[in-house]
Design a protein around this motif. Sequence first.
Motif: not given
Length: 144
Positions: A39-63
């Motif tokens: 329930h970490h609040p930092q994850l809320e925005r990724f959970r709004t995405m159609r595919d949250p795992v793909a979203g965080i993966a995109t974020w990680l690729h940026g790093l």
Amino acid sequence: MRLWSIHPDQLDRAALVAGWREGLLAQKVLRGLTKGYLHHPQLERFRTMRDPVAGIATWLHGLADAADARGYRFDRTRIALPAGGGRLDLTDGQLALEWRHLRDKLGVRDPAWLGGLTTPRSHPMFDLVPGPVAAWERSPHPEA
């Protein structure tokens, strides 16, 4: 956990490495592979995405791209999916809050890096839009 909205090129070494570690944890949470941080609040925005795992993966690729440019070796095999998992809006209020938070940290731990920063830019997966600090933000600087 801080999943920075700021462009990874602007993060100092400590923030980049911590972001990588925390992003991998976030990916694990979003894949349902851990019981902690659900329930970490930092994850809320990724959970709004159609595919949250793909979203965080995109974020990680940026790093990882920023790490590559600095000669660091982040193990991309730990990212569950390729980049391209969608985009998110980022309000200018949220970016301003995170910029202030990063600058406060850098004033203590890396004044030389701070001296090289000028104008905040967002992580490549975000589209900057006008607006206030995000509702999920739990920063000590809510008035930014």
